[in-house]
Design an enzyme around this catalytic site. Sequence first.
Site, PDB file in Angstrom:
ATOM      1  N   GLY A 349       0.827  -1.197   0.000  1.00 40.60           N
ATOM      2  CA  GLY A 349       0.000   0.000   0.000  1.00 40.60           C
ATOM      3  C   GLY A 349       0.861   1.246   0.000  1.00 40.60           C
ATOM      4  O   GLY A 349       0.575   2.220  -0.694  1.00 40.60           O
ATOM      5  N   ALA A 350       1.948   1.199   0.775  1.00 41.99           N
ATOM      6  CA  ALA A 350       2.901   2.306   0.844  1.00 41.99           C
ATOM      7  C   ALA A 350       4.166   1.780   1.501  1.00 41.99           C
ATOM      8  O   ALA A 350       4.172   0.707   2.119  1.00 41.99           O
ATOM      9  CB  ALA A 350       2.331   3.487   1.629  1.00 41.99           C
ATOM     10  N   MET A 351       5.257   2.530   1.372  1.00 44.65           N
ATOM     11  CA  MET A 351       6.538   2.118   1.942  1.00 44.65           C
ATOM     12  C   MET A 351       7.267   3.324   2.488  1.00 44.65           C
ATOM     13  O   MET A 351       7.422   4.343   1.813  1.00 44.65           O
ATOM     14  CB  MET A 351       7.390   1.416   0.869  1.00 44.65           C
ATOM     15  N   GLU A 352       7.756   3.183   3.737  1.00 45.25           N
ATOM     16  CA  GLU A 352       8.283   4.304   4.496  1.00 45.25           C
ATOM     17  C   GLU A 352       9.733   4.645   4.195  1.00 45.25           C
ATOM     18  O   GLU A 352      10.485   5.077   5.084  1.00 45.25           O
ATOM     19  CB  GLU A 352       8.146   4.006   5.998  1.00 45.25           C
ATOM     20  N   ASN A 353      10.192   4.508   2.946  1.00 46.57           N
ATOM     21  CA  ASN A 353      11.567   4.874   2.602  1.00 46.57           C
ATOM     22  C   ASN A 353      11.884   6.245   3.187  1.00 46.57           C
ATOM     23  O   ASN A 353      11.112   7.187   3.044  1.00 46.57           O
ATOM     24  CB  ASN A 353      11.743   4.922   1.087  1.00 46.57           C
ATOM     25  N   HIS A 385       0.584   6.709   8.979  1.00 43.41           N
ATOM     26  CA  HIS A 385       1.330   5.475   9.277  1.00 43.41           C
ATOM     27  C   HIS A 385       2.770   5.583   8.779  1.00 43.41           C
ATOM     28  O   HIS A 385       3.719   5.319   9.524  1.00 43.41           O
ATOM     29  CB  HIS A 385       0.624   4.293   8.607  1.00 43.41           C
ATOM     30  N   GLU A 386       2.930   5.968   7.521  1.00 43.74           N
ATOM     31  CA  GLU A 386       4.280   5.999   6.939  1.00 43.74           C
ATOM     32  C   GLU A 386       5.140   7.090   7.575  1.00 43.74           C
ATOM     33  O   GLU A 386       6.333   6.876   7.824  1.00 43.74           O
ATOM     34  CB  GLU A 386       4.187   6.216   5.420  1.00 43.74           C
ATOM     35  N   HIS A 389       6.797   6.198  10.806  1.00 46.54           N
ATOM     36  CA  HIS A 389       8.022   5.397  10.652  1.00 46.54           C
ATOM     37  C   HIS A 389       9.276   6.256  10.496  1.00 46.54           C
ATOM     38  O   HIS A 389      10.384   5.749  10.683  1.00 46.54           O
ATOM     39  CB  HIS A 389       7.915   4.504   9.416  1.00 46.54           C
ATOM     40  N   GLU A 408       5.850  -2.151  12.908  1.00 45.41           N
ATOM     41  CA  GLU A 408       4.581  -1.977  12.208  1.00 45.41           C
ATOM     42  C   GLU A 408       3.409  -1.798  13.177  1.00 45.41           C
ATOM     43  O   GLU A 408       2.464  -1.066  12.892  1.00 45.41           O
ATOM     44  CB  GLU A 408       4.320  -3.154  11.272  1.00 45.41           C
TER      45      GLU A 408
END
Length: 965
Positions: A349-353, A385-386, A389, A408
Amino acid sequence: MGKVYYISKNVGLGLLVLGVTALATIIALSAVYHKEKAKNLGSPAGGSSNDTSTSTSTAVPSTTTSASKELWDHFRLPGSIVPVTYNVTLWPRLTPDADGLYIFTGHSVVVFHCVKETDLVIIHSNKLNLTGPGAALRGLGHVTAPAIQKHWFVENTEYLVLQLSRGLAVGATYALHTEFQGELADDLQGFYRSEYEEDGVKKIVAASQMQATFARKAFPCFDEPAMKAVFNITIIHDPSTVALSNGKDIDVADTVIDGIPVKVTKFEPTQKMSTYLLAFIVSDFVSIESRQNHLLIRIWGRKKAINNGQGEYALNVTGPILQFYERYYNASYPLSKSDQVALPDFNAGAMENWGLVTYRETALLYDPLVSSIWIKKRITSIIAHELAHMWFGNLVTLRWWNDLWLNEGFASYVEYLGTDYAEPTWNIRDYIVQYDLHKVFLVDALASSHPLSCPEEEVSDPAQINEMFDSISYSKGAAVLRMLSEFLTEPVFARGLSSYLNTYAFGNTIYTDLWDHLQQAVDNTPGIHIPCSVHDIMNRWTLQMGFPVVTIDTRTGRITQKHFLLDPDSVVERVSQFNYTWFVPIKWMKAGVEQQQYWLLQETDVNSQMRVSGQDWVLANTNVSGYFRVNYDLENWERLLSLLNTNHQALSVINRAQIIDDAFNLVRAKIVNTTLALRTTKYLHKERDYIPWESALRNLRYYIFMFERTEVFGDLQAYLKQRIQPLYEHYRTLTANWTKVLTLHTDVYNHITVIDVACVVGVRDCKEFVKTVYREWMDNPVKNPIQPDLRSTIYCNAIALGGMEEWDFAWRMFQNTTVASEASLLRGAMTCTKLPWLLNKYLGYTLDPNKIRKQDATATIQRIASNIVGLPLVWNFVRDKWSFIYEQYGKGSFSFSGLISGVTRRFSTEFELQELKRFKEDHSEVGFGSATVALEQAIEKITANIKWMADNKDQVWKWLKEELS
């Protein structure tokens, strides 16, 4: 503070020399590419390299057997060498070569310390070919590097192994240079290719997804979260494109390499970080931006989407959410910019790079004229959420994936806090009960569940790591941390968290480090009392799976706890050092008056205050702050049922939902009679709030799944119609016959639900309403008359009631829309048709990425399986195509496990159970990847379904007949 590596003056000079030679290497890479492109990408490269850049041909050793004890046969790095910095240059080609392949070339210099004696360099590398001189090792400072005698790839553990002529010197620093080539594939992993069409022109995007084990597909690296380093990234790309990475670009230059005009973008060094947080993107995207103090915030996406204002909402909420977290963590945002990018193809869904967060378009782009309030809520929650992180997970990172839950689970909890700050009128905090706690109860009540924190040896290979990205890690983690925050109080929790983050900034931890800092906050706060240490309390919630059912006998005040299992006859094979007992914080009330929190520390205890008489009633777990279910003596159940029927608003909204959810699941565990659970729904004709209705419908959906193919279903449908009819009439009046747009969120959510259920159960005129309004759209496709909030339910019901014409219209609209959220609604709605041949055609589309994107394939298959007509079609399809499906999605897709659970959700006969077991046996050689645990859980769930049907079918049918009469 975390461990810091200091670079000497000589090392610094060495790095400078390496940097100066980078451009020459880039030019060489172009020539190498033409020589290497005909090679089979991903095959092991022969040859050897040493520090004098000479090479000799050498045989490539085959992968050793699983019984081998060689270092390269273990999935964990040996820890002999530790990276300090990387200099990585990548050149993605956005046009195919003569063989039709999209490739990228690159080179990397990793500077590392030797901390243990070794004559091997073992570094992760997956599907990369070494090119040119291959690999070269040199010492920094006054150190002389040993020669590389030979090198080989190990496919199983995804390593490049360099055999050295002698051992490395402990304490010395070295630089490993590699040149390589890989495929810019469309597999959504590592450095990959995304495609989309805009104004009739095909566009290519080079994007990345490194979590959990895919950085090794982009360049050779030490691909474990504890192997933090500083990354210096340079991207070579077409002059018409823009390159992004974690840091700001600090130099952009036009040049020509091998006759090809290119742009070279160099980025500022990153903070010390893990490989899985690295990101880079090459595209012709555009952005909108704002500044918060000195922080640059940008939203990137397709030109048409951004120019149409679809990034504005995300830009508006990002700044406030970041400000909230800075105060909550008591720590400044640690980077110079915050980029967020909407990608057409993205697996998660998304990624916290860190500094370059990537999203599916549906998770970032919002069109106020088309997108529903659900989409807005989803976007805000995912952004919250992201961004959580950026500190928790990125600044401070867990040492290994067995503790993924803390990363998470924490973000899944505080996303509610961040969203609540950005949108305070939504009252979003209560929704954690239904979206996380009640959802994960169904998984954690299985004998095949697992603890939040598993031993490291249980999580080693990539498939096991991907299995950790499940509802236990996310939702149970969120629920348990919420419970911890509740009994410590939010200010104490936040102080302990701030201390933890500031102490371990840029380092790695294990979960007990957080307990230490929370305990310090407790010790330093007068008036906070807990019965034992934070460690002692929380270890029981994290180191053993499951949760208790707390039973309160209001006649005697006796309180007991027991491990709650959906199937009480199932065998729990996992041994617990705590014997499946917990320290349970019980918030409760008597006759509507809040009482002092009670701690249940034993299997059995007595609290005389919980004795009641007359019409007094006891309700435990007020506001559902604890991670447990509650059962009562029958007399107290009767008092609560009476309260629901006479004055349901005497109980909070989420406690009404809790009573329903507990009762239905206590039935499945054979603790109470099924009629007691059904009786909790009798008051619903008076209920107007969304959360209790959602709880009831989610639990009744299980009854629908079990009875939909039996003679009981007609009466169940009629009973649901009785309950929903008053709510339907309420919202029809409130909306002036569905023409007025509602603004209160709980009303918006509820009237979506009411139309959906009312049409299914046959409420008068509901079907005509959805068919009429959908037909209006079909007659004038340019102007959609359907309110954005109602589109999901109207599309689905209209297509279910219609035929090929309605489906084909939805398919055309799906292909033509430029709004990702609208495409998502239409893609889901097309699974609702009742025509088997259309569903079969649609299943075929999921194998063609030109029709259904790879990111959406497994979700679409699951949606078709949720259709009673589509279920047998999907089951045959999955069995027939398993090898292909597994190869495409089973090795790295976080959503893959949902495919098995989605397909088997309705299975409730011995025949279906044996079919699933046969499927497991027939495909054991292919494997099940990240769906392995889901398969075992499906077998357990079906076994429980069979027993439940045998025990409850007749009782349910009899009760329904009596109520209907």
